[in-house]
Write an enzyme that holds these catalytic residues in place. Structure first.
Site, PDB file in Angstrom:
ATOM      1  N   GLU A  44     -28.540  58.200  -8.989  1.00  0.00           N
ATOM      2  CA  GLU A  44     -28.166  58.617 -10.348  1.00  0.00           C
ATOM      3  C   GLU A  44     -29.438  59.062 -11.082  1.00  0.00           C
ATOM      4  O   GLU A  44     -30.498  58.439 -10.923  1.00  0.00           O
ATOM      5  CB  GLU A  44     -27.560  57.371 -11.035  1.00  0.00           C
ATOM      6  CG  GLU A  44     -27.228  57.523 -12.506  1.00  0.00           C
ATOM      7  CD  GLU A  44     -26.703  56.199 -13.090  1.00  0.00           C
ATOM      8  OE1 GLU A  44     -26.909  55.111 -12.494  1.00  0.00           O
ATOM      9  OE2 GLU A  44     -26.076  56.259 -14.173  1.00  0.00           O
ATOM     10  N   LYS A 114     -19.946  60.942 -15.241  1.00  0.00           N
ATOM     11  CA  LYS A 114     -19.675  59.485 -15.238  1.00  0.00           C
ATOM     12  C   LYS A 114     -18.682  59.115 -16.335  1.00  0.00           C
ATOM     13  O   LYS A 114     -18.926  59.410 -17.511  1.00  0.00           O
ATOM     14  CB  LYS A 114     -21.013  58.768 -15.440  1.00  0.00           C
ATOM     15  CG  LYS A 114     -20.998  57.264 -15.313  1.00  0.00           C
ATOM     16  CD  LYS A 114     -22.433  56.742 -15.421  1.00  0.00           C
ATOM     17  CE  LYS A 114     -22.591  55.270 -15.191  1.00  0.00           C
ATOM     18  NZ  LYS A 114     -24.013  54.843 -15.276  1.00  0.00           N
ATOM     19  N   CYS A 148     -22.696  54.723 -10.338  1.00  0.00           N
ATOM     20  CA  CYS A 148     -23.121  53.359 -10.692  1.00  0.00           C
ATOM     21  C   CYS A 148     -22.017  52.473 -11.278  1.00  0.00           C
ATOM     22  O   CYS A 148     -21.181  51.964 -10.543  1.00  0.00           O
ATOM     23  CB  CYS A 148     -24.335  53.433 -11.620  1.00  0.00           C
ATOM     24  SG  CYS A 148     -25.305  51.910 -11.558  1.00  0.00           S
ATOM     25  N   VAL A 181     -23.753  43.450  -6.738  1.00  0.00           N
ATOM     26  CA  VAL A 181     -23.019  44.699  -6.465  1.00  0.00           C
ATOM     27  C   VAL A 181     -23.300  45.185  -5.045  1.00  0.00           C
ATOM     28  O   VAL A 181     -22.374  45.337  -4.248  1.00  0.00           O
ATOM     29  CB  VAL A 181     -23.295  45.767  -7.546  1.00  0.00           C
ATOM     30  CG1 VAL A 181     -22.449  47.000  -7.277  1.00  0.00           C
ATOM     31  CG2 VAL A 181     -22.998  45.221  -8.927  1.00  0.00           C
TER      32      VAL A 181
HETATM   33  C1  ACM Z   1     -25.636  51.851 -14.404  1.00  0.00           C
HETATM   34  O1  ACM Z   1     -24.475  52.274 -14.575  1.00  0.00           O
HETATM   35  N1  ACM Z   1     -26.642  52.690 -14.230  1.00  0.00           N
HETATM   36  C2  ACM Z   1     -25.921  50.414 -14.381  1.00  0.00           C
END
Ligand code: ACM
Length: 280
Positions: A44, A114, A148, A181
């Site tokens: 990301e 996102k 993410c 995670v």
């Molecule tokens: C995230 O969504 N970068 C923790």
């Protein structure tokens, strides 16, 4: 059997240093292609960095989807005959998004903005993604993209799977505190959806946040094929099976022990999932 060799580039992008990050990404792309990767996934915000203190601070590095960075990446993908997925900050008129693009040998294939934003870094300031989750049919299989924090919402991977994804790509920026995670959630998403799952994190420190690496490639059975266990920059590689991810009916003992993982769903009882009820 349709198989694809995937690479995940665990790297340390430098905030606001887009040119430097871009040339590093181009180098990684070349290295991974030399090692026979067919699709190469970056973290990301790999081109821009993530821990911005305001939206204004990111203006100098945000770009449109077809901006100079993605054009440079696309021309190298053409030369190397590879696909890539890479995160950056997108500017679209007055709006800004945390976006990843999917680029192939013939240029831009698609993008994903996102949709689930945590209160962290640039996600505190950008617009939430405004387009539905989508699966792209490519020369390296049917690909869905999440970014993410999306992975904390099981609906994201489930929807991509229902749309036909054989692989879900998750460019990520997991800081300290997110250890569970990579340890559990990525394998669980792969296992519950029977989908290949490629999670690519960054490393390094940015404005007081330390990123934990642990990028991994998990197959559709939930098994880890490879993981980056250092906190250094490295490229991980694995070969995934696309046809396997299409078999959602698991047969352990024919006629005696079978798991209809998708045919056995009961959506008529799932209505609450699509109601905007915020009890918590
Ligand atoms: C995230 O969504 N970068 C923790």
């Amino acid at each position: 059997m349709r198989r694809v060799r995937v690479a995940g580039v665990q790297m340390d992008p430098k905030i606001l240093e887009k040119e430097k990050n871009l040339s590093k990404c181009l180098e990684f792309l070349e290295t991974a292609a030399k090692k026979k990767a067919e699709i190469i996934v970056f973290p990301e915000c790999a081109l821009t960095g993530y821990c911005f203190s305001s939206l204004e601070e990111s203006f100098s590095v945000a770009e449109p989807v077809l901006g100079p960075s993605s054009r440079a990446i696309a021309s190298l993908c053409t030369e190397l005959n590879v696909y890539t997925i890479i995160g950056f900050l997108e500017r679209d008129g007055e709006k800004y998004y945390n976006t990843v693009v999917l680029i192939g040998p013939k240029g831009l294939i698609g993008k994903y903005r996102k949709i689930h934003l945590p209160f962290l870094g640039i996600d505190r300031f950008v617009n939430p993604g405004d387009q539905p989750l989508k699966v792209f049919k490519t020369g390296v299989g049917r690909i869905g993209m999440n970014i993410c924090f999306d992975v904390r919402m099981p609906e994201s991977a489930r929807i991509l799977t229902l749309l036909g994804a054989e692989s879900i790509m998750l460019p990520t920026n997991w800081p300290k505190g997110a250890e569970l995670v990579p340890k559990y959630v990525i394998n669980a998403r792969a296992y519950e959806n029977r989908v290949n799952f490629i999670a690519v994190n960054r490393v390094g420190k940015e404005r007081g946040f330390e990123f934990i690496g642990q990028s991994k490639i998990v197959d559709y059975s939930g098994k880890t094929l490879v993981e980056a266990n250092s906190l250094k920059e490295e490229i991980i590689f694995a070969t995934i099976d696309l046809d396997g991810a299409r078999k959602k009916h698991v047969i352990l003992v024919p006629g005696e022990f079978e798991l209809p993982l998708f045919k056995g769903r009961r959506p008529e009882f799932y209505g609450i999932l699509v109601k905007a009820i915020n009890t918590y």
